[in-house]
Scaffold this active site. Structure first.
Site, PDB file in Angstrom:
ATOM      1  N   GLN A 240     -18.243   7.771 -37.874  1.00 44.82           N
ATOM      2  CA  GLN A 240     -17.956   6.348 -37.743  1.00 44.82           C
ATOM      3  C   GLN A 240     -16.522   6.122 -37.263  1.00 44.82           C
ATOM      4  O   GLN A 240     -16.158   5.002 -36.908  1.00 44.82           O
ATOM      5  CB  GLN A 240     -18.182   5.626 -39.077  1.00 44.82           C
ATOM      6  CG  GLN A 240     -19.657   5.491 -39.439  1.00 44.82           C
ATOM      7  CD  GLN A 240     -19.916   4.718 -40.714  1.00 44.82           C
ATOM      8  OE1 GLN A 240     -20.593   5.213 -41.600  1.00 44.82           O
ATOM      9  NE2 GLN A 240     -19.412   3.493 -40.829  1.00 44.82           N
ATOM     10  N   ARG A 387     -22.196  -0.611 -46.498  1.00 47.32           N
ATOM     11  CA  ARG A 387     -22.400  -1.873 -45.796  1.00 47.32           C
ATOM     12  C   ARG A 387     -21.527  -2.989 -46.371  1.00 47.32           C
ATOM     13  O   ARG A 387     -21.974  -4.101 -46.633  1.00 47.32           O
ATOM     14  CB  ARG A 387     -23.855  -2.302 -45.810  1.00 47.32           C
ATOM     15  CG  ARG A 387     -24.115  -3.248 -44.638  1.00 47.32           C
ATOM     16  CD  ARG A 387     -25.556  -3.505 -44.374  1.00 47.32           C
ATOM     17  NE  ARG A 387     -25.629  -4.386 -43.214  1.00 47.32           N
ATOM     18  CZ  ARG A 387     -26.537  -4.290 -42.272  1.00 47.32           C
ATOM     19  NH1 ARG A 387     -27.468  -3.395 -42.322  1.00 47.32           N
ATOM     20  NH2 ARG A 387     -26.527  -5.126 -41.254  1.00 47.32           N
ATOM     21  N   CYS A 388     -20.275  -2.657 -46.626  1.00 46.77           N
ATOM     22  CA  CYS A 388     -19.350  -3.713 -47.048  1.00 46.77           C
ATOM     23  C   CYS A 388     -17.947  -3.234 -46.747  1.00 46.77           C
ATOM     24  O   CYS A 388     -17.707  -2.064 -46.521  1.00 46.77           O
ATOM     25  CB  CYS A 388     -19.475  -4.011 -48.538  1.00 46.77           C
ATOM     26  SG  CYS A 388     -19.003  -2.671 -49.623  1.00 46.77           S
ATOM     27  N   GLU A 763     -21.595  -7.027 -42.615  1.00 43.39           N
ATOM     28  CA  GLU A 763     -21.684  -6.643 -44.014  1.00 43.39           C
ATOM     29  C   GLU A 763     -21.841  -7.819 -44.953  1.00 43.39           C
ATOM     30  O   GLU A 763     -22.243  -7.649 -46.104  1.00 43.39           O
ATOM     31  CB  GLU A 763     -20.457  -5.805 -44.334  1.00 43.39           C
ATOM     32  CG  GLU A 763     -20.457  -4.579 -43.408  1.00 43.39           C
ATOM     33  CD  GLU A 763     -19.211  -3.744 -43.456  1.00 43.39           C
ATOM     34  OE1 GLU A 763     -18.168  -4.282 -43.833  1.00 43.39           O
ATOM     35  OE2 GLU A 763     -19.293  -2.555 -43.115  1.00 43.39           O
TER      36      GLU A 763
END
Lengths: 809, 284
Positions: A240, A387-388, A763
């Site tokens: 990522q 996802r945040c 997110e």
């Protein structure tokens, strides 16, 4: 000219710029199975590496015998810590300032830990080789509970104590105990305690945000290829943050950074799981250097779930105080954070608990205090943000549960309690008690719109009737109305606040306009499914007046892309999106000079209009961006260099603060614990909207992962540290069958400091969704005296709640 | 998730299958759809030196309905069951149950024979076959044998089938009366938290006969004769259903797993059976 008969509206439409639901350009290859993922990479002579993993959660490694494994046909090498130690590579730094064993160095700290790396001609031979490696373990006492770990004489990590057995300082200051990692505090302790102690009403609650896992469909993996002729290492991987990986690889391997090329090809979801560095990367690189051949390592599903970065595992104890009328006066939060055997969070250096200090949420809370204690246990390492933005899901869950508990304490409606405590529109920019400066917001408008759309009063009336019917024996089903209002903090971030391992968290975009009026833009981020190739081209289309369809977006190759910190924490649009707009504006500034020269007027006498520069007051006199691009390369213009290129490195002045209002209506079968989500309404305000269709897709995905976490997804351990949820049979990954219909909605409150006003959205739905689903379950039982019950709300736990409340007769 | 090396066979007829079984004994296993066996091999929990794929063996993929008897070949898939109109008309409980097994992709591959022969307590077909009082047809070196489904299961993965025998078909009398297959699961593709198969024949206003079997609540499927008996002769009122549930609870022996603790499973088993009986009775 043909352009003259095209209306301005048509010219805007032709660009497919911001605000348009342009179809995703990535989908042609993904829907046809033509994506190129790491495991699709096949190189001549490529070998395959895989791990011998520990069956024990805590054990001394007495001996490793590789003799039989070396006899397995196709097995070429077996690496152990003893082989890596001379290179200094048996341990590696984590992104959280801790260090992690690459291969077991005398002991193992969690089940599934990497013990040896078998390198073979193919993955079948590697699997047979793994079976043949003989490891003798001596089992040690297992600590899976952070509270027990903090009281135990057992020293999990020898590097946490000095020769006298006294704890030594960690990366973030003194340790309270040898199994303690850090203490992190924000806010004012004494004033907060004074306010809470003197308050009219105080609600207290302890909640456990269970351990879960991002579980991307594509597991982690890499291919390392060391070219011994030119000394260049090429590393393809599910990264990522490819540039950060390049720098880390350079720092730990000693290979100069220009000799390392990191490539993130197509990535099948990341959700935070693919930010950090894993032993598989290091071992593949070493194996390639040793063998002189490319080496591939790909996790299987169990490896991924059991060993690579988990998320959450926060024990949160809260106290919230208010006046009798419900005005919140103070908030205190203490977190015990279970990081497993190594602190492998991917948080900015100054934030070992991420942005947990956004836990005052969307509310005007004058005084607050947060303290977080990180602890080692015999569980897999990590603590990543699934996802945040960094720990924001935990923070929002905490405050949205505390609000509900306070509403119960006050016998108040939870929607009204939120309303009277929201930060008001005119208070922005708003400085929260724990330090953050919220850029913009209009919470009341969003909340009112949400409640009106779902007919909130009607829902409450229906719910009251249902409770009556239940008590009268007419139904065995209860109804929950789940509310959540969240404020995210994304777009890390200002370099003055945010770095990872000393790497400032700016991001970048480099644009080259081609002579015929098309372009390529390269960014420091990397899409894992977010649709960057679609949306960043739209930003540029609007900024430079060339059609999005004529703009290629490229990411993920460190030899070509400008340096950036990658994609996570909803930072791509806030940071790289801003860089894109700023680089576009540099292009436009030069284009303006060229246009003025071509039109034979002063620079200030032309203005930009959609896809062209026009002479002010004479719109029939213009040069399109296409004309200008051609001239930039092919016409000698006095005082202006040929070419049309720009690069921007954007260091954001602040984070962005997307927000949203969610409502979930759920029916619960009290006898079986099953849930049925009847309605889910999601209003998101992510500032300026670049592509509404992509936003909707992001919201659907984030909500689905929120549903998963709230209703069943967990990494569970038994007392011996065995992972109980290592396959997709037991680890809940929702399918279309389990997912309800989502209604999406929006308001638009642009970020005042972002070049295009965008805030990021990937997110938000996860952050806001988890408390919304959870609150729906808890709300269903409020009439029967429930204050709080921990997630995940799977069937048996809901049944247990009903059972404990005496609802089974 | 890579299995150990094994020999793969794909014989064309049953004689070929039996000769390989005879040669290798318990080191050989037959495979139908492979949905249970292959994952076990990949996890290296099943060590199969010689794998015999039944895909090319003829005569095991038919569904025959003649007179009062239904015969289903072992290689018939769950999808075939769902898709077979005459079978759905003759024994609708088969379709209702098959639709609750796994997901469409698995149902295209998963077979009736594999599902009943493997002896996995999580599988749905064994309990269903016990409810239907099915007969399992086994072929071995000594020729064909039959075993009642209700006598077939001994423990988890332990059945009355000998290592040198192949289960070739199941047969059953055409069921009469009302039916229901009720299953609670955590998600699509999951095994049952609790599942109940019920067949009830109505005579006037009373229950003439009832057959009840439960899935994934013991180390074998549970045919609860007592639960059925509790309904016979009653109007299947609340008291009778309560008695049937109580009888069933006496026959099951669930264990704790990720689906939940024993008390929860027993409670859900009762709720699921009650619903199955109510639906079967409403259709009787």
């Amino acid at each position: 000219m043909k352009d003259e008969v095209t209306s301005r509206e048509e010219r805007i439409e032709n660009l497919k710029g911001m605000g348009c639901s342009r179809k995703r350009v990535e989908d042609a290859r993904f829907t046809q199975g033509k994506g190129n993922y790491v495991d699709d990479i096949k190189l001549d002579g490529m070998l395959f590496g895989d791990f011998v993993r520990s069956p024990y959660a805590h054990a001394k490694v007495v001996s490793i015998n590789t003799e039989e494994a070396m006899k397995v046909p196709g097995v070429l090498a077996v690496l152990t810590a003893a082989d890596l130690a001379p290179l200094g590579l048996h341990w590696m730094p984590t992104l959280a300032g801790d260090k992690q064993m690459v291969l077991a160095d005398g002991k193992v700290l969690f089940q599934g830990q990497e013990v040896a790396f078998v390198v073979a001609e193919d993955r079948y031979a590697a699997a047979d080789g793994i079976e043949a490696v003989e490891v003798e373990y001596e089992e040690l006492e297992v600590l899976v509970d952070p509270f027990k770990s903090m009281g135990s004489d057992v020293v999990l990590r020898e590097d946490t104590v000095d020769d006298a057995g006294k704890p030594v300082d960690g990366a973030h200051g003194p340790r309270k105990h040898h199994n303690h990692i850090f203490t992190w505090e924000a806010g004012d302790k004494d004033p907060t305690f004074e306010v809470i102690d003197a308050a009219e009403v105080v609600a207290e609650e302890t909640m456990y945000y269970h351990r879960t896992h991002p579980c991307p469909l594509e597991t982690c993996g890499c291919v390392a290829s060391m070219d011994k002729v030119n000394g260049k290492l090429t590393l393809w991987g599910t990264f990522q943050a490819p540039h950060a990986i390049r720098t880390v690889v350079s720092l730990i391997s000693g290979i100069e950074e220009h000799n390392i090329r990191v490539i993130s090809p197509d990535i099948g979801g990341g959700f935070g799981n693919k930010v950090g560095a894993y032993p598989g990367y290091v071992c593949s690189v070493v194996a390639s250097i040793v063998t002189g051949k490319p080496v591939k390592w790909i996790e299987d599903r169990m490896d991924n779930l059991m060993t690579t970065a988990f998320a959450r595992d926060y024990w949160m104890k809260g106290r919230i105080s208010a006046t009798k009328e419900g005005k919140i006066t103070g908030l205190h939060c203490h977190v015990t954070a279970d990081h497993g055997g190594f602190d492998a969070c991917a948080d900015p250096t100054k934030f070992p608990a991420g942005f947990m200090n956004i836990c005052t949420g969307s509310y005007d809370i004058p005084t607050a205090f947060l303290e977080v204690d990180g602890v080692y246990t015999n569980k897999a390492p990590g603590g990543v943000s699934y996802r945040c933005s960094f720990r924001v899901t935990e923070a929002v869950y905490f405050i949205e549960r505390m609000i509900e508990v306070l509403a119960i304490e006050l016998s108040m409606d939870a929607a009204e309690l939120r309303r009277i405590n929201f930060i008001k529109k005119e208070q922005f920019p708003y400085t929260a008690a724990l330090g953050w400066e919220y850029d913009s917001g209009d919470y009341h408008t969003a909340w009112d719109k949400a409640l009106k759309t779902v007919d909130y009063a009607g829902l409450r009336a229906e719910q009251a009737q249902r409770v009556e019917d239940f008590k009268a024996g007419k139904t065995r089903s209860l109804m929950g109305v789940g509310l959540s209002f969240f404020t995210e903090i994304v777009g890390a971030g200002p370099v003055k606040n945010c770095d990872i391992l000393g790497l400032g968290m700016f991001d970048s975009c480099e644009i080259r306009i081609h002579p015929t009026g098309s372009a390529i833009a390269r960014l420091g981020t990397i899409s894992q499914g977010q649709g960057h190739a679609t949306t960043f081209a739209q930003i540029l289309a609007s900024e430079i007046g060339l059609p999005a369809d004529s703009i290629t977006i490229e990411e993920g190759d460190t030899d070509t892309a400008p340096y950036g910190l990658g994609t996570y924490g909803s930072r791509s649009t806030p940071v790289a999106g801003a860089a894109t707009a700023m680089a576009g504006r540099k292009i436009r500034a030069k284009a303006q000079m060229i246009a003025a020269y071509l039109l034979e007027v002063h620079d200030d006498d032309v203005e930009f209009d959609v896809d062209r520069f026009v002479v002010k007051g004479a719109p029939e006199r213009f040069k399109t961006m296409k004309d200008i691009a051609f001239a930039a390369y092919n016409q000698a213009i006095p005082g202006i260099e040929p070419g049309l290129e720009a690069v921007s490195y954007y260091d954001p002045p602040n984070m962005t603060y997307p927000f949203g209002a969610y409502v979930c209506v759920m029916d619960i079968d009290v006898d079986t614990g099953t849930t049925d989500i009847r309605r889910f309404y999601a209003l998101d305000d992510c500032g300026t909207r670049i592509n509404p269709m992509v936003i909707e897709g992001q919201v659907h995905g984030g909500l689905t992962e929120a549903l998963a976490v709230a209703l069943g997804q967990e990494i569970a351990y038994d007392d011996m540290g065995n992972v109980k949820t290592g396959t997709l049979m037991d680890f809940f990954l929702p399918t279309a069958w389990e997912v309800p219909n989502y209604e999406t909605d929006h308001t638009v409150t642009p970020s005042p400091h972002h070049p295009i006003g965008a805030k990021g959205v990937g997110e938000s739905p996860h952050v806001g969704g988890v408390p919304c689903f959870s609150n729906a379950v808890q709300d269903a039982f409020r009439a029967f005296g429930l204050r709080h019950t921990n997630m995940p709300h799977d069937h048996w736990r809901i049944w247990k709640t009903a059972n404990e409340l005496g609802l089974h007769g | 998730m890579i299995p150990a090396a094994f020999e793969y066979y794909r014989p064309k007829d049953m004689a070929g299958v039996l000769s390989i079984l005879e040669e290798h004994g318990d080191d050989a296993r037959v495979m139908a759809g492979g949905h249970s066996l292959i994952p076990m091999m990949k996890l290296r929990m099943a060590d199969v030196g010689h794998l015999i794929d039944l895909q090319d063996v003829e005569g095991m993929s038919e569904i025959d309905i003649s007179g009062n008897t239904i015969r289903i070949g072992a290689m018939v898939t769950q999808h075939d069951i769902i898709d077979h109109h005459a079978l759905s008309a003759a024994a609708p409980i088969l379709r209702e149950a098959a639709l609750q097994i796994a997901d469409p992709q698995v149902r295209y591959m998963g077979t009736v024979g594999g599902n009943v022969a493997n002896g996995d307590p999580g599988n749905d077909m064994p309990g269903l076959m016990q409810c239907l009082d099915a007969t399992f047809h086994l072929t071995g070196p000594d020729g064909e044998h039959t075993v009642a489904a209700r006598d077939f299961y001994e423990a988890a993965y332990m059945t009355a089938r000998e290592d040198d025998q192949v289960l070739t078909a199941v047969s059953m009398p055409k069921p009469a009366g009302g039916h229901a297959y009720e299953k609670q699961k955590r998600k699509i593709g999951d095994y049952a938290t609790a599942a109940a198969a019920a067949l009830i024949v109505k005579d006037g206003f009373t229950c003439a006969s009832a057959s009840i079997a439960m899935t994934n609540l013991s180390d074998t499927p549970v045919y609860s004769e007592a639960a059925g008996a509790a309904l016979v002769g009653t109007s299947v009122d609340d008291a009778a259903v309560g008695a049937a549930v109580a009888a069933m609870l006496g026959d099951i022996d669930p264990t704790e797993d990720n689906r939940g603790p024993i008390a929860f499973k027993k409670h859900v088993a009762g709720v699921i059976l009650r619903r199955a009986i109510e639906r079967a009775w409403s259709r009787a």
